[in-house]
Design a protein around this motif. Structure first.
Motif, PDB file in Angstrom:
ATOM      1  N   SER A 138     -14.581 -25.526 -64.720  1.00 53.65           N
ATOM      2  CA  SER A 138     -14.308 -25.326 -63.301  1.00 53.65           C
ATOM      3  C   SER A 138     -15.152 -24.179 -62.743  1.00 53.65           C
ATOM      4  O   SER A 138     -15.340 -23.154 -63.388  1.00 53.65           O
ATOM      5  N   LEU A 139     -15.660 -24.378 -61.528  1.00 55.03           N
ATOM      6  CA  LEU A 139     -16.408 -23.325 -60.841  1.00 55.03           C
ATOM      7  C   LEU A 139     -15.548 -22.608 -59.810  1.00 55.03           C
ATOM      8  O   LEU A 139     -16.064 -21.802 -59.036  1.00 55.03           O
ATOM      9  N   ASP A 155     -14.589 -30.619 -54.274  1.00 56.35           N
ATOM     10  CA  ASP A 155     -13.286 -30.653 -54.944  1.00 56.35           C
ATOM     11  C   ASP A 155     -13.442 -30.764 -56.455  1.00 56.35           C
ATOM     12  O   ASP A 155     -12.784 -30.035 -57.209  1.00 56.35           O
ATOM     13  N   TYR A 156     -14.313 -31.654 -56.904  1.00 52.13           N
ATOM     14  CA  TYR A 156     -14.397 -31.944 -58.336  1.00 52.13           C
ATOM     15  C   TYR A 156     -14.870 -30.741 -59.148  1.00 52.13           C
ATOM     16  O   TYR A 156     -14.343 -30.464 -60.231  1.00 52.13           O
ATOM     17  N   VAL A 157     -15.874 -30.032 -58.653  1.00 56.35           N
ATOM     18  CA  VAL A 157     -16.408 -28.912 -59.434  1.00 56.35           C
ATOM     19  C   VAL A 157     -15.412 -27.751 -59.497  1.00 56.35           C
ATOM     20  O   VAL A 157     -15.518 -26.885 -60.375  1.00 56.35           O
ATOM     21  N   GLN A 158     -14.438 -27.732 -58.587  1.00 54.64           N
ATOM     22  CA  GLN A 158     -13.397 -26.713 -58.655  1.00 54.64           C
ATOM     23  C   GLN A 158     -12.209 -27.173 -59.496  1.00 54.64           C
ATOM     24  O   GLN A 158     -11.589 -26.374 -60.197  1.00 54.64           O
ATOM     25  N   TYR A 159     -11.906 -28.457 -59.412  1.00 53.56           N
ATOM     26  CA  TYR A 159     -10.744 -29.000 -60.113  1.00 53.56           C
ATOM     27  C   TYR A 159     -11.159 -30.260 -60.896  1.00 53.56           C
ATOM     28  O   TYR A 159     -10.731 -31.370 -60.589  1.00 53.56           O
ATOM     29  N   PRO A 160     -12.006 -30.095 -61.913  1.00 51.26           N
ATOM     30  CA  PRO A 160     -12.483 -31.272 -62.657  1.00 51.26           C
ATOM     31  C   PRO A 160     -11.383 -31.919 -63.490  1.00 51.26           C
ATOM     32  O   PRO A 160     -10.600 -31.239 -64.145  1.00 51.26           O
ATOM     33  N   LYS A 161     -11.298 -33.245 -63.394  1.00 51.60           N
ATOM     34  CA  LYS A 161     -10.351 -34.022 -64.191  1.00 51.60           C
ATOM     35  C   LYS A 161     -11.020 -35.336 -64.567  1.00 51.60           C
ATOM     36  O   LYS A 161     -11.799 -35.891 -63.790  1.00 51.60           O
ATOM     37  N   ALA A 162     -10.695 -35.831 -65.751  1.00 46.97           N
ATOM     38  CA  ALA A 162     -11.277 -37.094 -66.203  1.00 46.97           C
ATOM     39  C   ALA A 162     -10.935 -38.228 -65.247  1.00 46.97           C
ATOM     40  O   ALA A 162     -11.749 -39.119 -64.997  1.00 46.97           O
ATOM     41  N   SER A 163      -9.732 -38.180 -64.687  1.00 47.22           N
ATOM     42  CA  SER A 163      -9.294 -39.256 -63.799  1.00 47.22           C
ATOM     43  C   SER A 163     -10.058 -39.275 -62.478  1.00 47.22           C
ATOM     44  O   SER A 163     -10.090 -40.287 -61.787  1.00 47.22           O
ATOM     45  N   LYS A 164     -10.699 -38.149 -62.126  1.00 44.82           N
ATOM     46  CA  LYS A 164     -11.481 -38.088 -60.886  1.00 44.82           C
ATOM     47  C   LYS A 164     -12.928 -38.531 -61.098  1.00 44.82           C
ATOM     48  O   LYS A 164     -13.625 -38.868 -60.143  1.00 44.82           O
ATOM     49  N   SER A 165     -13.399 -38.497 -62.335  1.00 43.61           N
ATOM     50  CA  SER A 165     -14.818 -38.691 -62.614  1.00 43.61           C
ATOM     51  C   SER A 165     -15.312 -40.059 -62.153  1.00 43.61           C
ATOM     52  O   SER A 165     -14.597 -41.062 -62.241  1.00 43.61           O
ATOM     53  N   VAL A 166     -16.553 -40.102 -61.684  1.00 48.39           N
ATOM     54  CA  VAL A 166     -17.171 -41.371 -61.296  1.00 48.39           C
ATOM     55  C   VAL A 166     -18.012 -41.933 -62.439  1.00 48.39           C
ATOM     56  O   VAL A 166     -18.476 -43.074 -62.367  1.00 48.39           O
ATOM     57  N   LEU A 186     -29.229 -22.325 -55.022  1.00 47.42           N
ATOM     58  CA  LEU A 186     -27.844 -22.330 -55.470  1.00 47.42           C
ATOM     59  C   LEU A 186     -27.623 -23.371 -56.565  1.00 47.42           C
ATOM     60  O   LEU A 186     -26.896 -23.126 -57.541  1.00 47.42           O
ATOM     61  N   THR A 187     -28.239 -24.523 -56.394  1.00 50.41           N
ATOM     62  CA  THR A 187     -28.108 -25.571 -57.395  1.00 50.41           C
ATOM     63  C   THR A 187     -28.734 -25.136 -58.711  1.00 50.41           C
ATOM     64  O   THR A 187     -28.158 -25.335 -59.788  1.00 50.41           O
ATOM     65  N   LYS A 188     -29.894 -24.526 -58.635  1.00 47.08           N
ATOM     66  CA  LYS A 188     -30.565 -24.038 -59.841  1.00 47.08           C
ATOM     67  C   LYS A 188     -29.743 -22.950 -60.524  1.00 47.08           C
ATOM     68  O   LYS A 188     -29.558 -22.970 -61.750  1.00 47.08           O
ATOM     69  N   ASN A 189     -29.209 -22.013 -59.747  1.00 43.95           N
ATOM     70  CA  ASN A 189     -28.479 -20.879 -60.315  1.00 43.95           C
ATOM     71  C   ASN A 189     -27.126 -21.276 -60.909  1.00 43.95           C
ATOM     72  O   ASN A 189     -26.661 -20.653 -61.865  1.00 43.95           O
ATOM     73  N   ASN A 190     -26.499 -22.315 -60.339  1.00 47.43           N
ATOM     74  CA  ASN A 190     -25.136 -22.639 -60.749  1.00 47.43           C
ATOM     75  C   ASN A 190     -24.986 -23.942 -61.531  1.00 47.43           C
ATOM     76  O   ASN A 190     -23.925 -24.169 -62.128  1.00 47.43           O
ATOM     77  N   CYS A 191     -26.014 -24.780 -61.520  1.00 41.69           N
ATOM     78  CA  CYS A 191     -25.888 -26.105 -62.138  1.00 41.69           C
ATOM     79  C   CYS A 191     -26.887 -26.364 -63.261  1.00 41.69           C
ATOM     80  O   CYS A 191     -26.613 -27.161 -64.164  1.00 41.69           O
TER      81      CYS A 191
END
Length: 259
Positions: free
Chosen positions: A98-99, A73-84, A23-28
């Motif tokens: 967004s995925l 959550d992040y990969v569905q709703y990515p925002k700069a303010s959430k980024s680490v 799944l990681t290979k196919n989607n990332c």
């Protein structure tokens, strides 16, 4: 018969369910490199390698459930303010697409489990530590300060790296004040640093030309005075920035203090 068909269907689904690695290979993998990169590869990547993604997540989160929930959550709703990642890295790479609706939450959870279990690699952690060590050495070589302890960080740089993060929570008023402090600090340090570098070059030239050692002493004393002045500017910047931040914001920055 219906029970048998249902059982067969469930068994078939379990047998053919994709693994976390698949799944990681196919989607990332189309954006994130899944193997450990070499330092020269990183500047040309269109997204951080998966090792780097998990390295940064692990800096601010330790609980596996928290990490898993964050990834889903992040990969569905990515925002700069959430980024680490550092704010400048988000600007350079841009936000990931967004995925949501493209990958199910169940599959995203499986991907998150795979990421947690396999990243970052030990090779990547060794590489990052070496890079950080070299960066610190270069910073020390070029530093105009008398005090270069990790407990006295370059706070303006540290703040910019986390500038847009919701977890830090800088208000517009705080940002305005911090930018004034940064401008004043950089202007003063730049002028002092140029003078220090010029004097150091003259001292080195004196030694290479085998001139009298005593001729270097006045210049050495001037370098020392300039470094004292630069350190005063550094301490003033640190003190003034800390006054603008609240206790929770300072606590958030602590894990990155010596980065």
């Amino acid at each position: 018969m219906k029970k048998v068909l249902l059982l067969l269907s469930l068994t078939s689904t379990m047998i053919f369910a994709a693994t976390g690695a698949e799944l990681t290979k196919n989607n990332c993998a189309s954006c994130h490199m899944l193997t450990t990169p070499t330092p020269d590869m990183i500047p040309d990547m269109k997204a951080p390698p998966m090792d780097a993604v998990m390295f940064h997540i692990n800096l601010v989160m330790q609980d596996k459930k928290e990490i898993k929930d964050f990834i889903v959550d992040y990969v569905q709703y990515p925002k700069a303010s959430k980024s680490v990642c550092e704010s400048n890295k988000v600007q350079n790479y841009g936000l990931m697409p967004s995925l949501k609706g493209k990958v199910s939450e169940l599959d995203l959870a499986t991907i998150a489990d795979h990421m947690i279990a396999n990243y970052p690699s030990s090779e990547f952690e060794v590489m990052i530590k070496e890079i950080q060590k070299n960066d610190k050495m270069n910073a020390l070589i070029n530093s105009p300060f008398l005090l270069n302890s990790e407990e006295l960080p370059h706070l303006t740089k540290l703040l910019l790296n986390n500038w847009d993060k919701a977890a830090l929570g800088l208000t517009d008023e705080q940002k305005e004040k911090l930018l004034v402090v940064r401008h004043e600090t950089l202007s003063a340090i730049k002028e002092i640093k140029q003078k220090v570098q010029a004097l150091e070059a003259e001292i080195i030239e004196t030694m290479v030309d085998d001139e009298a050692l005593e001729d270097t002493y006045p210049k050495l004393e001037e370098v020392a005075k300039l470094k004292v002045e630069a350190t005063k500017v550094q301490l003033k910047c640190l003190k003034n920035s800390m006054k603008i931040l609240n206790d929770a914001q300072i606590e958030f920055l602590l894990p990155f203090w010596d980065a």
